[in-house]
Design a protein around this motif. Structure first.
Motif, PDB file in Angstrom:
ATOM      1  N   ALA A  22       0.828  -1.204   0.000  1.00  0.00           N
ATOM      2  CA  ALA A  22       0.000   0.000   0.000  1.00  0.00           C
ATOM      3  C   ALA A  22       0.865   1.258   0.000  1.00  0.00           C
ATOM      4  N   SER A  23       0.357   2.293  -0.611  1.00  0.00           N
ATOM      5  CA  SER A  23       1.051   3.581  -0.669  1.00  0.00           C
ATOM      6  C   SER A  23       0.988   4.281   0.681  1.00  0.00           C
ATOM      7  N   PRO A  24       1.939   5.152   0.951  1.00  0.00           N
ATOM      8  CA  PRO A  24       1.920   5.883   2.222  1.00  0.00           C
ATOM      9  C   PRO A  24       0.710   6.807   2.318  1.00  0.00           C
ATOM     10  N   SER A  25       0.152   6.886   3.498  1.00  0.00           N
ATOM     11  CA  SER A  25      -0.986   7.773   3.704  1.00  0.00           C
ATOM     12  C   SER A  25      -0.609   8.963   4.589  1.00  0.00           C
ATOM     13  N   HIS A  26       0.661   9.007   5.003  1.00  0.00           N
ATOM     14  CA  HIS A  26       1.159  10.109   5.827  1.00  0.00           C
ATOM     15  C   HIS A  26       2.410  10.676   5.174  1.00  0.00           C
ATOM     16  N   SER A  27       2.642  11.942   5.389  1.00  0.00           N
ATOM     17  CA  SER A  27       3.814  12.587   4.794  1.00  0.00           C
ATOM     18  C   SER A  27       5.074  12.234   5.577  1.00  0.00           C
ATOM     19  N   ILE A  28       6.210  12.448   4.918  1.00  0.00           N
ATOM     20  CA  ILE A  28       7.502  12.202   5.561  1.00  0.00           C
ATOM     21  C   ILE A  28       7.610  13.102   6.782  1.00  0.00           C
ATOM     22  N   GLY A  29       8.066  12.523   7.885  1.00  0.00           N
ATOM     23  CA  GLY A  29       8.185  13.269   9.131  1.00  0.00           C
ATOM     24  C   GLY A  29       7.027  13.034  10.082  1.00  0.00           C
ATOM     25  N   ASP A  30       5.915  12.530   9.579  1.00  0.00           N
ATOM     26  CA  ASP A  30       4.750  12.232  10.425  1.00  0.00           C
ATOM     27  C   ASP A  30       5.052  10.957  11.216  1.00  0.00           C
ATOM     28  N   ILE A  31       4.804  10.988  12.495  1.00  0.00           N
ATOM     29  CA  ILE A  31       5.098   9.854  13.368  1.00  0.00           C
ATOM     30  C   ILE A  31       4.331   8.597  12.940  1.00  0.00           C
ATOM     31  N   ALA A  32       3.126   8.750  12.459  1.00  0.00           N
ATOM     32  CA  ALA A  32       2.294   7.605  12.081  1.00  0.00           C
ATOM     33  C   ALA A  32       2.811   6.897  10.821  1.00  0.00           C
ATOM     34  N   ARG A  33       3.656   7.563  10.063  1.00  0.00           N
ATOM     35  CA  ARG A  33       4.161   6.981   8.810  1.00  0.00           C
ATOM     36  C   ARG A  33       4.936   5.687   9.062  1.00  0.00           C
ATOM     37  N   ALA A  34       5.774   5.661  10.064  1.00  0.00           N
ATOM     38  CA  ALA A  34       6.583   4.475  10.368  1.00  0.00           C
ATOM     39  C   ALA A  34       5.696   3.282  10.717  1.00  0.00           C
ATOM     40  N   GLU A  35       4.659   3.511  11.494  1.00  0.00           N
ATOM     41  CA  GLU A  35       3.740   2.424  11.861  1.00  0.00           C
ATOM     42  C   GLU A  35       2.979   1.922  10.645  1.00  0.00           C
ATOM     43  N   ASP A  36       2.551   2.838   9.781  1.00  0.00           N
ATOM     44  CA  ASP A  36       1.873   2.433   8.542  1.00  0.00           C
ATOM     45  C   ASP A  36       2.789   1.571   7.683  1.00  0.00           C
ATOM     46  N   LEU A  37       4.039   1.988   7.556  1.00  0.00           N
ATOM     47  CA  LEU A  37       4.995   1.227   6.757  1.00  0.00           C
ATOM     48  C   LEU A  37       5.195  -0.160   7.347  1.00  0.00           C
ATOM     49  N   LYS A  38       5.322  -0.230   8.642  1.00  0.00           N
ATOM     50  CA  LYS A  38       5.507  -1.527   9.309  1.00  0.00           C
ATOM     51  C   LYS A  38       4.336  -2.467   8.995  1.00  0.00           C
ATOM     52  N   GLN A  39       3.113  -1.959   9.084  1.00  0.00           N
ATOM     53  CA  GLN A  39       1.935  -2.780   8.802  1.00  0.00           C
ATOM     54  C   GLN A  39       1.897  -3.212   7.333  1.00  0.00           C
ATOM     55  N   CYS A  40       2.220  -2.289   6.433  1.00  0.00           N
ATOM     56  CA  CYS A  40       2.228  -2.617   5.000  1.00  0.00           C
ATOM     57  C   CYS A  40       3.262  -3.700   4.690  1.00  0.00           C
ATOM     58  N   LEU A  41       4.443  -3.559   5.283  1.00  0.00           N
ATOM     59  CA  LEU A  41       5.498  -4.541   5.032  1.00  0.00           C
ATOM     60  C   LEU A  41       5.167  -5.900   5.636  1.00  0.00           C
ATOM     61  N   GLU A  42       4.560  -5.928   6.807  1.00  0.00           N
ATOM     62  CA  GLU A  42       4.170  -7.195   7.436  1.00  0.00           C
ATOM     63  C   GLU A  42       3.172  -7.947   6.561  1.00  0.00           C
ATOM     64  N   THR A  43       2.189  -7.225   6.038  1.00  0.00           N
ATOM     65  CA  THR A  43       1.179  -7.841   5.180  1.00  0.00           C
ATOM     66  C   THR A  43       1.811  -8.377   3.898  1.00  0.00           C
TER      67      THR A  43
END
Length: 89
Positions: free
Chosen positions: A5-26
């Motif tokens: 999935a594409s990022p839904s938060h901009s670079i620097g947003d704290i939630a971006r890292a968690e989103d990436l982690k979930q996308c990569l796990e899936t």
């Protein structure tokens, strides 16, 4: 190519890292179930797919590295069955 999935938060947003982690796990689970490629090949495909989806390569590699990092060794979790402290002897 594996879907990430594409990022839904901009670079620097704290939630971006968690989103990436979930996308990569899936995506990793899907690759593990469907691909007969080596671990190295699957990791390369995961990075390529994430970058194609809009993630930064550095952040993807860092997330993958942290996912594979071993947990810190905690001496307090040593098994103690049958061990008697010297003060009680």
């Amino acid at each position: 190519m594996t879907y990430v999935a594409s990022p839904s938060h901009s670079i620097g947003d704290i939630a971006r890292a968690e989103d990436l982690k979930q996308c990569l796990e899936t995506a990793r689970k899907h690759l593990n179930e469907t691909s007969r490629a080596s671990d190295t090949e699957r990791q390369h495909e995961l990075v390529s797919s994430a970058v194609d989806a809009g993630w930064e390569e550095d952040e993807v590699r860092a997330a993958i590295a942290s996912a594979y990092a071993e947990p810190a060794h905690d001496e307090s979790l040593k098994p103690t069955l049958g061990v008697v402290p010297s003060s009680s002897v």
